[in-house]
Write a protein that holds these residues in place. Structure first.
Motif, PDB file in Angstrom:
ATOM      1  N   GLY A 199      10.554  20.150  21.742  1.00 15.40           N
ATOM      2  CA  GLY A 199      11.293  21.040  20.867  1.00 15.40           C
ATOM      3  C   GLY A 199      12.743  21.204  21.284  1.00 15.40           C
ATOM      4  N   SER A 200      13.434  22.089  20.566  1.00 17.80           N
ATOM      5  CA  SER A 200      14.864  22.306  20.799  1.00 17.80           C
ATOM      6  C   SER A 200      15.181  23.790  20.896  1.00 17.80           C
ATOM      7  CB  SER A 200      15.694  21.701  19.646  1.00 17.80           C
ATOM      8  OG  SER A 200      15.503  20.311  19.549  1.00 17.80           O
ATOM      9  N   LEU A 201      16.251  24.079  21.619  1.00 16.23           N
ATOM     10  CA  LEU A 201      16.825  25.414  21.689  1.00 16.23           C
ATOM     11  C   LEU A 201      18.337  25.273  21.777  1.00 16.23           C
ATOM     12  CD1 LEU A 201      14.623  27.357  24.291  1.00 16.23           C
ATOM     13  CD2 LEU A 201      14.792  27.857  21.846  1.00 16.23           C
ATOM     14  N   ARG A 202      19.050  26.284  21.300  1.00 16.73           N
ATOM     15  CA  ARG A 202      20.489  26.326  21.497  1.00 16.73           C
ATOM     16  C   ARG A 202      20.849  27.616  22.211  1.00 16.73           C
ATOM     17  NH1 ARG A 202      25.767  26.309  17.480  1.00 16.73           N
ATOM     18  NH2 ARG A 202      25.109  28.461  17.069  1.00 16.73           N
ATOM     19  N   ASN A 243      35.395  32.459  21.495  1.00 18.83           N
ATOM     20  CA  ASN A 243      35.139  32.713  22.913  1.00 18.83           C
ATOM     21  C   ASN A 243      33.680  32.449  23.273  1.00 18.83           C
ATOM     22  OD1 ASN A 243      37.696  33.322  23.750  1.00 18.83           O
ATOM     23  ND2 ASN A 243      37.316  35.478  24.182  1.00 18.83           N
ATOM     24  N   THR A 244      33.157  31.326  22.803  1.00 22.15           N
ATOM     25  CA  THR A 244      31.737  31.035  22.986  1.00 22.15           C
ATOM     26  C   THR A 244      31.537  29.584  23.413  1.00 22.15           C
ATOM     27  OG1 THR A 244      31.150  32.664  21.289  1.00 22.15           O
ATOM     28  CG2 THR A 244      29.469  31.059  21.887  1.00 22.15           C
ATOM     29  N   VAL A 245      30.598  29.407  24.334  1.00 21.63           N
ATOM     30  CA  VAL A 245      30.171  28.089  24.769  1.00 21.63           C
ATOM     31  C   VAL A 245      28.697  27.931  24.400  1.00 21.63           C
ATOM     32  CG1 VAL A 245      29.804  26.587  26.755  1.00 21.63           C
ATOM     33  CG2 VAL A 245      31.817  28.042  26.656  1.00 21.63           C
ATOM     34  N   TYR A 246      28.339  26.719  24.016  1.00 20.99           N
ATOM     35  CA  TYR A 246      26.972  26.463  23.568  1.00 20.99           C
ATOM     36  C   TYR A 246      26.329  25.370  24.415  1.00 20.99           C
ATOM     37  CZ  TYR A 246      28.914  28.715  19.413  1.00 20.99           C
ATOM     38  OH  TYR A 246      29.533  29.589  18.560  1.00 20.99           O
ATOM     39  N   LEU A 247      25.011  25.399  24.470  1.00 27.77           N
ATOM     40  CA  LEU A 247      24.250  24.318  25.076  1.00 27.77           C
ATOM     41  C   LEU A 247      23.101  23.993  24.125  1.00 27.77           C
ATOM     42  CD1 LEU A 247      24.008  22.468  27.586  1.00 27.77           C
ATOM     43  CD2 LEU A 247      22.300  24.071  28.441  1.00 27.77           C
ATOM     44  N   GLN A 248      23.244  22.882  23.430  1.00 29.80           N
ATOM     45  CA  GLN A 248      22.171  22.420  22.552  1.00 29.80           C
ATOM     46  C   GLN A 248      21.210  21.588  23.380  1.00 29.80           C
ATOM     47  OE1 GLN A 248      21.575  22.976  19.164  1.00 29.80           O
ATOM     48  NE2 GLN A 248      19.656  21.900  19.581  1.00 29.80           N
ATOM     49  N   MET A 249      19.952  21.981  23.377  1.00 25.78           N
ATOM     50  CA  MET A 249      18.950  21.320  24.200  1.00 25.78           C
ATOM     51  C   MET A 249      17.880  20.732  23.287  1.00 25.78           C
ATOM     52  SD  MET A 249      18.616  24.102  27.299  1.00 25.78           S
ATOM     53  CE  MET A 249      17.798  25.311  26.266  1.00 25.78           C
ATOM     54  N   ASN A 250      17.783  19.417  23.297  1.00 26.38           N
ATOM     55  CA  ASN A 250      16.792  18.717  22.478  1.00 26.38           C
ATOM     56  C   ASN A 250      15.784  18.007  23.368  1.00 26.38           C
ATOM     57  OD1 ASN A 250      18.241  19.472  20.154  1.00 26.38           O
ATOM     58  ND2 ASN A 250      19.501  17.614  20.247  1.00 26.38           N
ATOM     59  N   ASN A 251      14.653  17.650  22.761  1.00 33.58           N
ATOM     60  CA  ASN A 251      13.605  16.936  23.489  1.00 33.58           C
ATOM     61  C   ASN A 251      13.310  17.618  24.834  1.00 33.58           C
ATOM     62  OD1 ASN A 251      11.704  14.979  24.068  1.00 33.58           O
ATOM     63  ND2 ASN A 251      13.200  13.523  24.876  1.00 33.58           N
ATOM     64  N   LEU A 252      13.073  18.900  24.762  1.00 34.62           N
ATOM     65  CA  LEU A 252      12.852  19.671  25.985  1.00 34.62           C
ATOM     66  C   LEU A 252      11.564  19.258  26.682  1.00 34.62           C
ATOM     67  CD1 LEU A 252      14.113  23.078  24.681  1.00 34.62           C
ATOM     68  CD2 LEU A 252      14.900  21.991  26.782  1.00 34.62           C
ATOM     69  N   LYS A 253      11.598  19.329  28.011  1.00 37.69           N
ATOM     70  CA  LYS A 253      10.464  18.955  28.844  1.00 37.69           C
ATOM     71  C   LYS A 253      10.040  20.154  29.685  1.00 37.69           C
ATOM     72  CE  LYS A 253      12.434  14.313  29.298  1.00 37.69           C
ATOM     73  NZ  LYS A 253      12.892  13.272  30.250  1.00 37.69           N
TER      74      LYS A 253
END
Length: 124
Positions: free
Chosen positions: A16-19, A77-87
């Motif tokens: 799955g994914s999370l941001r 004023n925002t930083v993001y981390l898109q996380m795909n194919n989570l393990k």
């Protein structure tokens, strides 16, 4: 002074994914390098990704390269981390950080400001 607040963590199944988002206060944030680190249970804090103040340069740990993407919106004023194919091994508390110095981007000691962290749990 810069304050950082992470959000977006949660429980997700493998694949799955999370941001994650990191909202910053302080007028100088747009001039700082920003990074994401994580700490898994029983492990040391480790580097995940970093981005230059312009957003043009990014750097990733080998373990997340090709799956995670760091980005920033200085107007918000925002930083993001898109996380795909989570393990499952991505399970950790994720921290946002920012720095102004010339220390290596993957060294936590070089970062001046830290958020409180957000939990990411990946189930198998």
């Amino acid at each position: 002074q810069v304050q950082l607040v992470e959000s977006g963590g949660g429980l997700v199944q493998a694949g799955g994914s999370l941001r994650l988002s990191c909202a910053a206060s302080g007028r100088t944030f747009s001039s700082l390098t920003a990074g994401w680190f994580r700490r898994a249970p029983g492990k040391e804090r480790e580097f995940v990704a970093a981005i230059s103040w312009t957003g043009r340069t990014t750097y990733y740990a080998d373990s997340v390269k090709g799956r995670f993407t760091i980005s920033r919106d200085n107007a918000k004023n925002t930083v993001y981390l898109q996380m795909n194919n989570l393990k499952p091994e991505d399970t950790a508390v994720y921290y946002c950080a920012a720095k102004s110095g010339q220390a290596p981007w993957d060294s936590p000691e070089g970062y001046d400001y830290w958020g409180q962290g957000t939990q990411v749990t990946v189930s198998s």
